[in-house]
Design a protein around this motif. Sequence first.
Motif, mmCIF file in Angstrom:
data_model
loop_
_atom_site.group_PDB
_atom_site.id
_atom_site.type_symbol
_atom_site.label_atom_id
_atom_site.label_comp_id
_atom_site.label_asym_id
_atom_site.label_seq_id
_atom_site.Cartn_x
_atom_site.Cartn_y
_atom_site.Cartn_z
ATOM 1 N N ASP A 199 -33.709 -14.368 26.674
ATOM 2 C CA ASP A 199 -33.758 -14.569 25.231
ATOM 3 C C ASP A 199 -32.438 -14.141 24.630
ATOM 4 O O ASP A 199 -31.855 -13.146 25.046
ATOM 5 C CB ASP A 199 -34.877 -13.728 24.592
ATOM 6 C CG ASP A 199 -36.262 -14.224 24.961
ATOM 7 O OD1 ASP A 199 -36.411 -15.428 25.200
ATOM 8 O OD2 ASP A 199 -37.183 -13.401 25.003
ATOM 9 N N TYR A 250 -30.675 -13.386 20.823
ATOM 10 C CA TYR A 250 -30.854 -13.243 19.378
ATOM 11 C C TYR A 250 -29.556 -13.597 18.693
ATOM 12 O O TYR A 250 -28.478 -13.190 19.123
ATOM 13 C CB TYR A 250 -31.245 -11.811 19.004
ATOM 14 C CG TYR A 250 -32.717 -11.549 19.185
ATOM 15 C CD1 TYR A 250 -33.618 -11.856 18.169
ATOM 16 C CD2 TYR A 250 -33.207 -11.026 20.369
ATOM 17 C CE1 TYR A 250 -34.973 -11.636 18.334
ATOM 18 C CE2 TYR A 250 -34.553 -10.797 20.547
ATOM 19 C CZ TYR A 250 -35.426 -11.109 19.524
ATOM 20 O OH TYR A 250 -36.762 -10.894 19.686
ATOM 21 N N LYS A 251 -29.664 -14.364 17.609
ATOM 22 C CA LYS A 251 -28.505 -14.742 16.799
ATOM 23 C C LYS A 251 -28.834 -14.406 15.359
ATOM 24 O O LYS A 251 -29.873 -14.807 14.844
ATOM 25 C CB LYS A 251 -28.223 -16.239 16.968
ATOM 26 C CG LYS A 251 -27.227 -16.817 15.989
ATOM 27 C CD LYS A 251 -25.835 -16.319 16.264
ATOM 28 C CE LYS A 251 -24.832 -16.979 15.317
ATOM 29 N NZ LYS A 251 -24.015 -16.027 14.631
ATOM 30 N N ARG A 252 -27.962 -13.649 14.730
ATOM 31 C CA ARG A 252 -28.169 -13.280 13.327
ATOM 32 C C ARG A 252 -27.077 -13.930 12.499
ATOM 33 O O ARG A 252 -25.893 -13.821 12.801
ATOM 34 C CB ARG A 252 -28.122 -11.759 13.161
ATOM 35 C CG ARG A 252 -28.495 -11.299 11.763
ATOM 36 C CD ARG A 252 -28.575 -9.790 11.695
ATOM 37 N NE ARG A 252 -27.300 -9.148 11.909
ATOM 38 C CZ ARG A 252 -26.387 -8.946 10.942
ATOM 39 N NH1 ARG A 252 -26.628 -9.334 9.710
ATOM 40 N NH2 ARG A 252 -25.252 -8.346 11.217
ATOM 41 N N SER A 269 -37.434 -19.344 17.445
ATOM 42 C CA SER A 269 -38.360 -18.466 16.734
ATOM 43 C C SER A 269 -37.603 -17.474 15.866
ATOM 44 O O SER A 269 -36.482 -17.083 16.184
ATOM 45 C CB SER A 269 -39.215 -17.700 17.744
ATOM 46 O OG SER A 269 -40.055 -16.783 17.079
ATOM 47 N N SER A 306 -39.929 -11.832 17.526
ATOM 48 C CA SER A 306 -39.854 -11.490 18.945
ATOM 49 C C SER A 306 -40.932 -12.244 19.716
ATOM 50 O O SER A 306 -41.925 -12.690 19.148
ATOM 51 C CB SER A 306 -40.009 -9.981 19.139
ATOM 52 O OG SER A 306 -41.274 -9.565 18.677
ATOM 53 N N SER A 348 -39.294 -8.163 13.184
ATOM 54 C CA SER A 348 -39.338 -7.991 14.634
ATOM 55 C C SER A 348 -39.144 -6.518 15.014
ATOM 56 O O SER A 348 -38.174 -5.886 14.612
ATOM 57 C CB SER A 348 -38.239 -8.835 15.278
ATOM 58 O OG SER A 348 -38.027 -8.447 16.613
ATOM 59 N N LEU A 407 -35.821 -6.100 16.927
ATOM 60 C CA LEU A 407 -34.606 -5.984 16.111
ATOM 61 C C LEU A 407 -34.543 -4.645 15.389
ATOM 62 O O LEU A 407 -33.470 -4.063 15.248
ATOM 63 C CB LEU A 407 -34.513 -7.143 15.131
ATOM 64 C CG LEU A 407 -34.344 -8.521 15.785
ATOM 65 C CD1 LEU A 407 -34.334 -9.617 14.736
ATOM 66 C CD2 LEU A 407 -33.094 -8.579 16.637
ATOM 67 N N ARG A 431 -34.512 -16.104 17.530
ATOM 68 C CA ARG A 431 -34.549 -15.908 18.981
ATOM 69 C C ARG A 431 -34.513 -17.272 19.638
ATOM 70 O O ARG A 431 -35.283 -18.156 19.309
ATOM 71 C CB ARG A 431 -35.826 -15.172 19.394
ATOM 72 C CG ARG A 431 -35.991 -15.022 20.898
ATOM 73 C CD ARG A 431 -37.250 -14.232 21.245
ATOM 74 N NE ARG A 431 -38.437 -14.668 20.533
ATOM 75 C CZ ARG A 431 -39.245 -15.649 20.924
ATOM 76 N NH1 ARG A 431 -38.976 -16.337 22.012
ATOM 77 N NH2 ARG A 431 -40.316 -15.955 20.222
ATOM 78 N N SER A 447 -34.830 -18.926 23.324
ATOM 79 C CA SER A 447 -35.247 -18.648 24.702
ATOM 80 C C SER A 447 -34.652 -19.691 25.626
ATOM 81 O O SER A 447 -34.733 -20.890 25.363
ATOM 82 C CB SER A 447 -36.769 -18.659 24.811
ATOM 83 O OG SER A 447 -37.321 -17.637 24.022
#
Length: 93
Positions: free
Chosen positions: A6, A8-10, A31, A34, A44, A47, A62, A64
Amino acid sequence: SSAASDVYKRQPGWRGDMQVMQMDLAGFAISAGSACSSGKVATSRVLTAMGFDDAQAACAVRVSLGVDTTEEHVLRFADAWTAKLKKHEARAA
């Protein structure tokens, strides 16, 4: 051999739920929460544990990657996400 993972991109200023909708329209399933909280609206826990506050976590998605994900899939996703971000930024300006 590869393993699923997975990422994560912010993106500050672009809410995760809006990113999810835009990427769905582009043919990608991502998504805003999480993996262990599918369908929940709350921030999440992953996070939060990483030190992000609610506002920061609200701008995260997220992505995947599975064992069958190829470099081409990743590049197509990156191109689509970048195009959607540019449209979002143009509307926000």
